[in-house]
Structures are given as C-alpha cells and as structure tokens.
Design an enzyme around this catalytic site. Sequence first.
Site: not given
Ligand SMILES: [Zn+2]
Length: 400
Positions: A64-65, A68
């Site tokens: 998830h990170e 980004h």
């Molecule tokens: Zn996030």
Amino acid sequence: MNGIRVGNLFGIPFYINPSWFLVFGLVTFLYGSDLSRFFNLSGPYPWILGMVTALLMFSSVLLHELGHSFVAIRQGIEVKSITLFIFGGLASLGEESKTPGDAFWVAIAGPLVSFMLFGMFTAIGIFANPPQPYGTIVGLLAYINLILGAFNLIPGLPLDGGNILKSIVWKITGKSYRGVAFASRFGQIFGWAGILLGANALFGFTESLFGVRLFGSTWTLLIGFFLLQNAGRTAQSAEIQEQMSGLTAEDAMYPNSPLASADLSLREFANNHVIGNEANWKKYLVTDADGKLIGQLEVDAMKTVPTSDWWDVSVRSLMEPIQSLPSVSANEPLIDVIARIEKEKSPALIVQQDDGRVIGLVERVSIMEMMQRRAAAEEESSQQEQLPEENASEFSSTPK
Ligand SMILES: [Zn+2]
C-alpha cells in the site's frame, strides 16, 4: 517517525518503529490461537501459520505504501522513507505534489493497491480453492486488504481519504493550505468519533439506550487519539501558511535592517546608524551609490580607528568587500522565502529590488518578529512562540 533501519525497498530506506513489534506479536498470537482452535491444530504449526499470516498482512501494508511512493517518485518527489509502526505504514515524502491532480493520484494509489490485493486474494480463494487452513488465511488476507483500502478512504487527514479531500478543496480554491485546513478539520472530527466509539465500547455508555454496544474497541480509541493528534498538527501548519499567504520577502524584512551607504564617513555612520539604535547590529551591509551590495562592515572594526579620525575615514575604506550573499527578490512570496532559508541553510537573505538595489535583510528572527507584530495588531499576541536564539544569524540583533 523514527525506527530501526531494515534496508532498502527499491532505493527507499525502510524502517520499523519499535511499536510495530508489539502489534506483530499480538497479530501472530491472535491468528495462531484462532487457527489452532478452528482447525484443531497442535504444536508449533498454528503459530508458524499465524506468523506467516501476520507477515503477509504487513507486506500488504507495505505494498500500500509502495503504491503511494511509486506515484510520488513518478512526479519527481523524493520518498524519504517508509516506516511500519503500530497503526500501519507511513511513506514520508520530501515535498507536496505540484498540482491538486498530482496530489490526488499520490493519495489514491495506496487504497487502489489494497483493493487490487483484495481482488487478487479473493480470486485465489475462488479459483485455486486452497485446502484448509490455507483457504481461511487467503480469505483473511482478502478481508484485511479490503479494510485497509476502505478505512484509509475515510475523508480526514492524515488518512488517504483526507489527502483526496484536500486535493479536491485545493482544486476548487486554488490554495493547497485551504485543502489541508479543511481536511484536517474532518480528521479531527473522525478522531473524536473514534475516541467516542472506543470509549463507548470500553465503558458502554449507549448499552442502556440501544441494548447493544456500537462497534468499537480499545483499538478504535487509540486510532482516534492518533488521528486527532496528527490532524491537529496539520491544521496548525495550514493555519500558519494561511497567515503567511499574500506576504512577501519585503514584508518580513527587519524594519530597521542593517544597511549603510559606503560613502558615509565613520562619524556619520556612527551618528546615523549605530548610536541610539535599539537593534544594536554587530554587522552592517554596505551599499554603493546605486544601492548595490559591495561589502559588509563589522561595528567592532571601528575600534581600530581613533575617534578623532572618524570624519576622515569612509565606511568604504573600512568595510570588507563581498561579491554577493544569498538574496531574494522583494516580491518573492514569504512561503518560498522560508523554504529557501530551510533548504540553503543560510540564516539570512538579502532582499533586493528588481534593479538590484538592496533594501533589507530577512531571516527567521525577522519573520517571527513580523508575525508577532501582525498578531499583536490583531490582539492575539499571547499565543506566539518565541524563536530560540540559536536560529539567529551573525546579523542578529539579539545580544549574546
Ligand atoms: Zn495510504
């Protein structure tokens, strides 16, 4: 946030905060005990499975990170670190996206990765139909990623949904700090909601009202505090940015900047600038007849000339010549001036008109003083912070 450096992920420093081990141990224990109970497993087997599940769960957070991070990197933004901590993961970006559209894509990339992982684990569960207990673990991972994506879409800073909301308000108002201010207020509201839900689950305020407790837990309570604290901090920085909007380098100069003309005699210089000057400058910037910077004069250097000769000696003859010092244009936005001071680590910047004429000096102290004057003008001076003395440059008027 700090932590133990574990290594690099695609060139991004990867850290684990000590608080993470607590939640990793807890998750391993919970999954392990659930698995041993549901499937009647014994020995170390359920605990190994619990740990593998926990590791896959945190890998999901990490992906998830990275979602980004990759979008940020594509926009030319440096990703300083990725850290796992008690509440999940954090990708620390070097700067903000240039446009609201770019900010939107950085924010949504994380939840999109989580939803893709949800789809992937769901598909594995359906099509590969793994034997138990693996089927349950795959289902659990699908669920975790769904929650991870959905929870992060809550529209309050510091969550991803808050960053999406920020980008929308930024797009509408044209000011990123308006978006931050708006989305961090929402973050504070959700923080309070989490605290109330968590406290309710612990102490049961609503039990007698509805017969059942609303969902929530100690965990909700802790996350509520975390959101509230972070949203409060971002709201504050947006407020400072708002106060500074519309101000320029010229507004933040010392009203009485240490400037002197090279053609003055030392006597005139002493009479006009030094004597009775409350600012008590130790050093002056020296300008020529056109107002251009040509040197600097230490007030102490005047001691080398007998007072009786002061009428006959010019500032020019005693000054140290200098070519240039870091400078900013008079109409440069104050926000950018502060960024320059931070980035270049130069405590003081010379403020110049477009024609090269030096009109003053700006540094942290002068910015703080200007903000204090403005606050005092609004009769709110009580809350202002005092700047620590070590930030002052050699031009500083603060007596040592
Ligand atoms: Zn996030």
